[in-house]
Design a protein around this motif. Structure first.
Motif, PDB file in Angstrom:
ATOM      1  N   TRP A  17       0.974  -0.934  -0.350  1.00 11.63           N
ATOM      2  CA  TRP A  17      -0.188  -0.002  -0.561  1.00 11.63           C
ATOM      3  C   TRP A  17       0.649   1.195   0.070  1.00 11.63           C
ATOM      4  CZ3 TRP A  17      -4.350   2.137  -1.445  1.00 11.63           C
ATOM      5  CH2 TRP A  17      -4.369   3.602  -1.045  1.00 11.63           C
ATOM      6  N   VAL A  18       2.296   0.861   0.877  1.00 10.99           N
ATOM      7  CA  VAL A  18       2.728   2.765   0.837  1.00 10.99           C
ATOM      8  C   VAL A  18       3.301   2.158  -0.628  1.00 10.99           C
ATOM      9  CG1 VAL A  18       4.713   3.258   1.812  1.00 10.99           C
ATOM     10  CG2 VAL A  18       2.686   2.006   3.581  1.00 10.99           C
ATOM     11  N   LEU A  19       3.598   1.341  -1.387  1.00 11.27           N
ATOM     12  CA  LEU A  19       4.525   1.750  -2.468  1.00 11.27           C
ATOM     13  C   LEU A  19       3.497   2.220  -3.701  1.00 11.27           C
ATOM     14  CD1 LEU A  19       6.767   0.921  -4.231  1.00 11.27           C
ATOM     15  CD2 LEU A  19       5.547  -1.530  -5.002  1.00 11.27           C
ATOM     16  N   TRP A  20       2.031   1.593  -4.045  1.00 10.89           N
ATOM     17  CA  TRP A  20       1.306   1.976  -4.053  1.00 10.89           C
ATOM     18  C   TRP A  20       0.818   4.174  -4.571  1.00 10.89           C
ATOM     19  CZ3 TRP A  20      -1.411   2.183  -8.703  1.00 10.89           C
ATOM     20  CH2 TRP A  20      -2.743   3.356  -8.594  1.00 10.89           C
ATOM     21  N   LEU A  21       0.766   3.939  -2.744  1.00 13.19           N
ATOM     22  CA  LEU A  21       0.720   6.048  -2.872  1.00 13.19           C
ATOM     23  C   LEU A  21       1.628   5.932  -2.739  1.00 13.19           C
ATOM     24  CD1 LEU A  21      -1.721   6.540  -0.657  1.00 13.19           C
ATOM     25  CD2 LEU A  21       0.152   6.870   1.033  1.00 13.19           C
ATOM     26  N   THR A  22       2.688   5.865  -2.775  1.00 16.16           N
ATOM     27  CA  THR A  22       4.608   6.413  -3.289  1.00 16.16           C
ATOM     28  C   THR A  22       4.317   6.926  -4.808  1.00 16.16           C
ATOM     29  OG1 THR A  22       5.554   5.533  -1.328  1.00 16.16           O
ATOM     30  CG2 THR A  22       6.962   6.928  -3.399  1.00 16.16           C
ATOM     31  N   MET A 110      -8.683   7.124   0.936  1.00 17.43           N
ATOM     32  CA  MET A 110      -8.836   5.347   1.671  1.00 17.43           C
ATOM     33  C   MET A 110      -7.547   5.491   2.179  1.00 17.43           C
ATOM     34  SD  MET A 110      -8.575   2.848  -2.141  1.00 17.43           S
ATOM     35  CE  MET A 110      -8.158   1.104  -1.011  1.00 17.43           C
ATOM     36  N   SER A 111      -6.706   6.782   2.416  1.00 17.04           N
ATOM     37  CA  SER A 111      -5.499   6.727   2.991  1.00 17.04           C
ATOM     38  C   SER A 111      -6.100   7.444   4.232  1.00 17.04           C
ATOM     39  CB  SER A 111      -4.070   7.604   2.385  1.00 17.04           C
ATOM     40  OG  SER A 111      -3.455   7.182   3.675  1.00 17.04           O
ATOM     41  N   LEU A 112      -6.454   8.715   3.557  1.00 15.99           N
ATOM     42  CA  LEU A 112      -7.300   9.383   4.723  1.00 15.99           C
ATOM     43  C   LEU A 112      -8.247   8.405   6.049  1.00 15.99           C
ATOM     44  CD1 LEU A 112      -7.831  12.135   3.443  1.00 15.99           C
ATOM     45  CD2 LEU A 112      -6.201  12.078   4.689  1.00 15.99           C
ATOM     46  N   VAL A 113      -8.824   7.210   5.497  1.00 19.17           N
ATOM     47  CA  VAL A 113      -9.601   6.636   6.572  1.00 19.17           C
ATOM     48  C   VAL A 113      -8.822   6.087   7.530  1.00 19.17           C
ATOM     49  CG1 VAL A 113     -11.575   4.574   6.628  1.00 19.17           C
ATOM     50  CG2 VAL A 113     -12.315   6.316   4.856  1.00 19.17           C
ATOM     51  N   PHE A 114      -7.483   5.580   7.413  1.00 16.18           N
ATOM     52  CA  PHE A 114      -6.751   4.959   8.304  1.00 16.18           C
ATOM     53  C   PHE A 114      -5.802   6.428   8.835  1.00 16.18           C
ATOM     54  CE2 PHE A 114      -7.208   1.715   5.013  1.00 16.18           C
ATOM     55  CZ  PHE A 114      -7.326   0.240   5.682  1.00 16.18           C
ATOM     56  N   ASP A 115      -5.571   6.648   8.314  1.00 17.88           N
ATOM     57  CA  ASP A 115      -4.451   8.421   9.051  1.00 17.88           C
ATOM     58  C   ASP A 115      -6.022   9.170  10.248  1.00 17.88           C
ATOM     59  OD1 ASP A 115      -2.548   8.279   7.632  1.00 17.88           O
ATOM     60  OD2 ASP A 115      -3.329   9.067   5.700  1.00 17.88           O
ATOM     61  N   TRP A 116      -6.627   8.896   9.777  1.00 22.70           N
ATOM     62  CA  TRP A 116      -7.883  10.188  10.778  1.00 22.70           C
ATOM     63  C   TRP A 116      -7.992   8.508  11.854  1.00 22.70           C
ATOM     64  CZ3 TRP A 116     -10.032  15.023  12.092  1.00 22.70           C
ATOM     65  CH2 TRP A 116     -10.229  15.554  10.851  1.00 22.70           C
TER      66      TRP A 116
END
Length: 139
Positions: A17-22, A110-116
């Motif tokens: 996921w971090v790779l995709w986000l990057t 999608m990232s923001l869900v986890f980040d919040w």
């Protein structure tokens, strides 16, 4: 331990996921910069992503690999997501740019869900290392 080394300790699914986000953080603004109608959007995304990366590395150096690392995403990407929703609703052209913008929006949302969740949990007292917390969550 460096930030990259800390990420390497995460479970494989999260590393992917971090790779995709990057990749999305790099490719999306570059594609949008290629089209006249989305150059401003590409520049905004690029500046936001550089700010996120700088803030995350600064926070990592200050507090370590903890849930608070979601804060730069929350602070910067939440307004960015709203901006992208408005831009997409207004009708971005050409279609390639619209698709890239939509894919980037879905990715950061999608990232923001986890980040919040992470930031709220940190504020509630969950201050353990993120790799330990991730392992407990996945069990």
């Amino acid at each position: 331990m460096t930030f990259s080394q800390a990420v390497a300790t995460m479970p494989e699914g999260l590393r992917l996921w971090v790779l995709w986000l990057t990749v999305a953080m790099i490719v999306a603004p570059l594609v949008l910069l290629a089209f006249r109608g989305t150059r401003r959007d590409g520049a905004v995304i690029l500046v936001a992503n550089v700010a996120v990366a700088v803030m995350m590395h600064w926070l990592f150096a200050a507090v370590g690999f903890v849930r608070l690392l979601g804060l730069p995403h929350v602070v910067i990407w939440t307004p960015l997501a709203i901006h992208l929703v408005v831009r997409l609703r207004d009708g971005v052209r050409p279609r390639v740019a619209q698709g890239v913008m939509a894919a980037f929006l879905v990715t950061i949302c999608m990232s923001l869900v986890f980040d919040w969740i992470d930031v709220l949990r940190y504020a509630a007292g969950d201050r353990g290392a993120l790799t330990e917390a991730t392992e407990r969550t996945l069990r």
